[in-house]
Design an enzyme around this catalytic site. Structure first.
Site, PDB file in Angstrom:
ATOM      1  N   HIS A   5      85.384  25.541  90.133  1.00 49.99           N
ATOM      2  CA  HIS A   5      86.487  25.541  89.179  1.00 49.99           C
ATOM      3  C   HIS A   5      87.830  25.209  89.826  1.00 49.99           C
ATOM      4  O   HIS A   5      88.785  24.902  89.135  1.00 49.99           O
ATOM      5  CB  HIS A   5      86.562  26.892  88.466  1.00 49.99           C
ATOM      6  N   GLN A 109      73.903  31.074  92.313  1.00 53.39           N
ATOM      7  CA  GLN A 109      74.450  31.846  91.197  1.00 53.39           C
ATOM      8  C   GLN A 109      73.409  32.004  90.087  1.00 53.39           C
ATOM      9  O   GLN A 109      72.830  31.027  89.615  1.00 53.39           O
ATOM     10  CB  GLN A 109      75.704  31.147  90.639  1.00 53.39           C
ATOM     11  N   GLU A 111      73.357  33.014  86.414  1.00 50.56           N
ATOM     12  CA  GLU A 111      74.415  33.172  85.397  1.00 50.56           C
ATOM     13  C   GLU A 111      73.997  32.609  84.046  1.00 50.56           C
ATOM     14  O   GLU A 111      74.860  32.200  83.255  1.00 50.56           O
ATOM     15  CB  GLU A 111      75.725  32.541  85.885  1.00 50.56           C
ATOM     16  N   ASP A 137      79.626  33.282  82.764  1.00 53.08           N
ATOM     17  CA  ASP A 137      78.632  32.338  82.239  1.00 53.08           C
ATOM     18  C   ASP A 137      77.430  33.070  81.654  1.00 53.08           C
ATOM     19  O   ASP A 137      76.873  32.635  80.642  1.00 53.08           O
ATOM     20  CB  ASP A 137      78.175  31.373  83.342  1.00 53.08           C
TER      21      ASP A 137
HETATM   22  C1  3PY Z   1      80.906  33.504  86.283  1.00 51.78           C
HETATM   23  O1  3PY Z   1      81.318  34.618  85.969  1.00 51.78           O
HETATM   24  O2  3PY Z   1      80.261  32.760  85.550  1.00 51.78           O
HETATM   25  C2  3PY Z   1      81.201  33.006  87.609  1.00 51.78           C
HETATM   26  O3  3PY Z   1      80.703  31.987  88.011  1.00 51.78           O
HETATM   27  C3  3PY Z   1      82.167  33.800  88.402  1.00 51.78           C
HETATM   28  O4  3PY Z   1      82.685  33.154  89.442  1.00 51.78           O
HETATM   29 MG    MG Z   2      79.963  30.796  86.478  1.00 51.18          MG
END
Ligand code: 3PY
Ligand code: MG
Length: 212
Positions: A5, A109, A111, A137
């Site tokens: 981001h 990640q 998410e 996310d």
């Molecule tokens: C999220 O909360 O989706 C993230 O990737 C945090 O950095």
């Molecule tokens: Mg995210």
């Protein structure tokens, strides 16, 4: 170094990696996505690790491993003239490849609803050093607001499952209370963003100045 981001070109990322390392801080770059070229670039720059967004399946996780490791374990392209390879000043090339594979920090990640559904299989993938939960996310993917009691439950269960497998958990937080809570639950890697601390400070300042 957030290049998911954050707004940065490659030269800026390179400078930030070096700046972190000048302060003896390992540089972990959050990649824009899971394409191999992004991972190869930042590792060639000499980043100690990568954090790769939106990993939904064990296959996705295996692809990350492939991109981050040199052969035979992976498919990372080899060059000995990069900063990561001390610009060619290495004699033991095989030793360099082996050490790079051992030391690179690979994190992904979790998410999405899919990642939570596939968690058991994702946790079986060898070589992931940290499993990072992205609450924003994840909430959007599940159609829930955040915070929400259901989110709290899902995050807690996910943390517990990761830890039960003997693996390392990371998570994004927006305040110190949340950081404390997740550290107590066993998170070892806390990611935050400085922007929100600045905007919180500005808001408090504006409220105070209006009241004076
Ligand atoms: C999220 O909360 O989706 C993230 O990737 C945090 O950095
Ligand atoms: Mg995210």
């Amino acid at each position: 170094i957030d290049n998911e981001h954050g707004i940065m070109n490659q030269e800026t990322i390179f400078d930030m990696i070096r700046a972190a390392q000048c302060q003896r801080t390992p540089a972990i770059v959050r990649c824009t996505n899971s394409t191999p070229d992004m991972m190869h670039k930042v590792l060639d720059m000499g980043a100690e690790g990568i954090l790769v967004p939106v990993i939904n399946t064990a296959e996705d996780a295996r692809e990350v491993i492939k991109s981050a490791l040199y052969p035979p374990e992976g498919e990372r392209g080899i060059a000995y003239f990069t900063r990561a390879a001390s610009y060619g000043m290495i004699d033991d090339k095989a030793g360099f490849l082996k050490k790079a594979n051992e030391e690179v920090f690979i994190s992904i990640q979790l998410e999405t609803g899919a990642a939570i559904e596939n968690l058991d299989e994702i946790l079986e993938v060898e070589g992931i050093d940290m499993f990072f939960i992205g609450p924003n996310d994840l909430a959007a993917s599940l159609g829930l607001p955040n915070p929400h009691p259901e989110m709290t439950k899902i995050i807690k269960e996910t943390i517990q499952k990761i830890i039960a497998k003997g693996k390392t958990v990371g998570i994004f937080v927006t305040d110190d209370e949340a950081a404390k809570k997740y550290i107590e639950l066993g998170a070892k890697f806390i990611l935050t963003s400085i922007t929100q601390y600045m905007t919180t400070g500005v808001r408090e300042y504006l409220i105070k100045s209006k009241n004076n």
